[in-house]
Design a protein around this motif. Sequence first.
Motif, PDB file in Angstrom:
ATOM      1  N   GLU A  30      14.201  -9.714  -1.461  1.00 17.29           N
ATOM      2  CA  GLU A  30      14.948 -10.146  -2.634  1.00 17.29           C
ATOM      3  C   GLU A  30      16.308 -10.706  -2.241  1.00 17.29           C
ATOM      4  O   GLU A  30      16.733 -11.739  -2.740  1.00 17.29           O
ATOM      5  N   ALA A  31      16.991 -10.044  -1.317  1.00 18.07           N
ATOM      6  CA  ALA A  31      18.320 -10.482  -0.873  1.00 18.07           C
ATOM      7  C   ALA A  31      18.275 -11.829  -0.165  1.00 18.07           C
ATOM      8  O   ALA A  31      19.266 -12.555  -0.146  1.00 18.07           O
ATOM      9  N   HIS A  32      17.126 -12.168   0.426  1.00 17.16           N
ATOM     10  CA  HIS A  32      17.002 -13.427   1.152  1.00 17.16           C
ATOM     11  C   HIS A  32      16.257 -14.503   0.354  1.00 17.16           C
ATOM     12  O   HIS A  32      15.871 -15.531   0.895  1.00 17.16           O
ATOM     13  N   GLY A  33      16.053 -14.261  -0.926  1.00 16.18           N
ATOM     14  CA  GLY A  33      15.496 -15.270  -1.812  1.00 16.18           C
ATOM     15  C   GLY A  33      13.985 -15.440  -1.742  1.00 16.18           C
ATOM     16  O   GLY A  33      13.464 -16.448  -2.207  1.00 16.18           O
ATOM     17  N   TYR A  34      13.269 -14.471  -1.179  1.00 17.47           N
ATOM     18  CA  TYR A  34      11.813 -14.553  -1.123  1.00 17.47           C
ATOM     19  C   TYR A  34      11.202 -14.000  -2.406  1.00 17.47           C
ATOM     20  O   TYR A  34      11.768 -13.116  -3.043  1.00 17.47           O
ATOM     21  N   ARG A  35      10.035 -14.518  -2.763  1.00 19.29           N
ATOM     22  CA  ARG A  35       9.278 -13.978  -3.885  1.00 19.29           C
ATOM     23  C   ARG A  35       8.342 -12.905  -3.344  1.00 19.29           C
ATOM     24  O   ARG A  35       7.713 -13.095  -2.311  1.00 19.29           O
ATOM     25  N   THR A  36       8.247 -11.792  -4.041  1.00 19.49           N
ATOM     26  CA  THR A  36       7.375 -10.705  -3.588  1.00 19.49           C
ATOM     27  C   THR A  36       6.397 -10.323  -4.684  1.00 19.49           C
ATOM     28  O   THR A  36       6.676 -10.497  -5.871  1.00 19.49           O
ATOM     29  N   ARG A  37       5.258  -9.821  -4.252  1.00 18.35           N
ATOM     30  CA  ARG A  37       4.259  -9.295  -5.167  1.00 18.35           C
ATOM     31  C   ARG A  37       3.584  -8.128  -4.487  1.00 18.35           C
ATOM     32  O   ARG A  37       3.155  -8.233  -3.335  1.00 18.35           O
ATOM     33  N   ILE A  38       3.519  -6.994  -5.168  1.00 19.54           N
ATOM     34  CA  ILE A  38       2.825  -5.836  -4.620  1.00 19.54           C
ATOM     35  C   ILE A  38       1.348  -5.997  -4.969  1.00 19.54           C
ATOM     36  O   ILE A  38       0.959  -5.900  -6.130  1.00 19.54           O
ATOM     37  N   ALA A  39       0.548  -6.277  -3.939  1.00 17.02           N
ATOM     38  CA  ALA A  39      -0.876  -6.531  -4.141  1.00 17.02           C
ATOM     39  C   ALA A  39      -1.675  -5.239  -4.222  1.00 17.02           C
ATOM     40  O   ALA A  39      -2.722  -5.191  -4.866  1.00 17.02           O
ATOM     41  N   ASN A  40      -1.204  -4.190  -3.567  1.00 16.29           N
ATOM     42  CA  ASN A  40      -1.911  -2.918  -3.552  1.00 16.29           C
ATOM     43  C   ASN A  40      -0.881  -1.807  -3.391  1.00 16.29           C
ATOM     44  O   ASN A  40       0.020  -1.910  -2.574  1.00 16.29           O
ATOM     45  N   LEU A  41      -1.031  -0.756  -4.169  1.00 22.23           N
ATOM     46  CA  LEU A  41      -0.126   0.386  -4.067  1.00 22.23           C
ATOM     47  C   LEU A  41      -0.902   1.648  -4.399  1.00 22.23           C
ATOM     48  O   LEU A  41      -1.504   1.752  -5.463  1.00 22.23           O
ATOM     49  N   GLN A  42      -0.908   2.589  -3.458  1.00 21.28           N
ATOM     50  CA  GLN A  42      -1.559   3.870  -3.689  1.00 21.28           C
ATOM     51  C   GLN A  42      -0.505   4.956  -3.511  1.00 21.28           C
ATOM     52  O   GLN A  42       0.046   5.136  -2.421  1.00 21.28           O
ATOM     53  N   ASP A  43      -0.233   5.681  -4.594  1.00 19.06           N
ATOM     54  CA  ASP A  43       0.774   6.743  -4.569  1.00 19.06           C
ATOM     55  C   ASP A  43       0.337   7.893  -3.682  1.00 19.06           C
ATOM     56  O   ASP A  43      -0.856   8.146  -3.501  1.00 19.06           O
ATOM     57  N   GLY A  44       1.327   8.608  -3.145  1.00 26.63           N
ATOM     58  CA  GLY A  44       1.061   9.790  -2.344  1.00 26.63           C
ATOM     59  C   GLY A  44       0.634  10.958  -3.212  1.00 26.63           C
ATOM     60  O   GLY A  44       0.708  10.903  -4.444  1.00 26.63           O
ATOM     61  N   ASP A  45       0.206  12.040  -2.565  1.00 25.69           N
ATOM     62  CA  ASP A  45      -0.256  13.212  -3.299  1.00 25.69           C
ATOM     63  C   ASP A  45       0.871  13.876  -4.079  1.00 25.69           C
ATOM     64  O   ASP A  45       0.714  14.207  -5.250  1.00 25.69           O
ATOM     65  N   GLU A  46       2.008  14.099  -3.438  1.00 27.72           N
ATOM     66  CA  GLU A  46       3.137  14.761  -4.096  1.00 27.72           C
ATOM     67  C   GLU A  46       4.344  13.840  -4.222  1.00 27.72           C
ATOM     68  O   GLU A  46       5.096  13.930  -5.184  1.00 27.72           O
ATOM     69  N   ALA A  47       4.560  13.004  -3.226  1.00 19.78           N
ATOM     70  CA  ALA A  47       5.706  12.100  -3.229  1.00 19.78           C
ATOM     71  C   ALA A  47       5.369  10.881  -2.381  1.00 19.78           C
ATOM     72  O   ALA A  47       4.420  10.894  -1.603  1.00 19.78           O
ATOM     73  N   GLY A  48       6.141   9.819  -2.544  1.00 20.73           N
ATOM     74  CA  GLY A  48       5.964   8.644  -1.703  1.00 20.73           C
ATOM     75  C   GLY A  48       4.693   7.869  -1.998  1.00 20.73           C
ATOM     76  O   GLY A  48       4.147   7.929  -3.098  1.00 20.73           O
ATOM     77  N   ILE A  49       4.233   7.139  -0.971  1.00 21.60           N
ATOM     78  CA  ILE A  49       3.034   6.313  -1.101  1.00 21.60           C
ATOM     79  C   ILE A  49       2.111   6.539   0.088  1.00 21.60           C
ATOM     80  O   ILE A  49       2.562   6.885   1.178  1.00 21.60           O
ATOM     81  N   LYS A  50       0.822   6.330  -0.126  1.00 18.87           N
ATOM     82  CA  LYS A  50      -0.138   6.392   0.971  1.00 18.87           C
ATOM     83  C   LYS A  50      -0.265   5.025   1.630  1.00 18.87           C
ATOM     84  O   LYS A  50      -0.304   4.917   2.848  1.00 18.87           O
ATOM     85  N   THR A  51      -0.341   3.976   0.820  1.00 17.43           N
ATOM     86  CA  THR A  51      -0.469   2.626   1.355  1.00 17.43           C
ATOM     87  C   THR A  51       0.114   1.623   0.367  1.00 17.43           C
ATOM     88  O   THR A  51       0.167   1.878  -0.837  1.00 17.43           O
ATOM     89  N   CYS A  52       0.555   0.506   0.910  1.00 11.01           N
ATOM     90  CA  CYS A  52       1.134  -0.552   0.101  1.00 11.01           C
ATOM     91  C   CYS A  52       0.904  -1.884   0.805  1.00 11.01           C
ATOM     92  O   CYS A  52       1.040  -1.976   2.027  1.00 11.01           O
TER      93      CYS A  52
END
Length: 86
Positions: A30-52
Amino acid sequence: CVLKINSGAGGTESQDWAAMLMRMYLRYAEAHGYRTRIANLQDGDEAGIKTCTIEIEGDMATATSSQRTEYTALCASPPSTPRVSV
C-alpha cells in the motif's frame, strides 16, 4: 506478484507471526502504490492465520531471483517460522 504465506508447524505462535507478516506485506504494498487482493485466507485455530495468498499488482511488483533467495533465507529458520513464497 503472488505472495503466499504458510504458518507451518509451530502452533499459535507461528500462526500469529504469519498474520504479522501478512499485515507487513500489505502495508508495504500500500505504501508503495501497489494494488493488493487477498486471494486466499485461512484463519488460525486460536489466533493468526494458517495460510494466506496475496496478489500484488503494479509496476515492478515482481521479485528478482536474488530477492527470492533473501525471502527464502529469512523464512527458512527456525523451523516454526512461517514460510513465505514469492
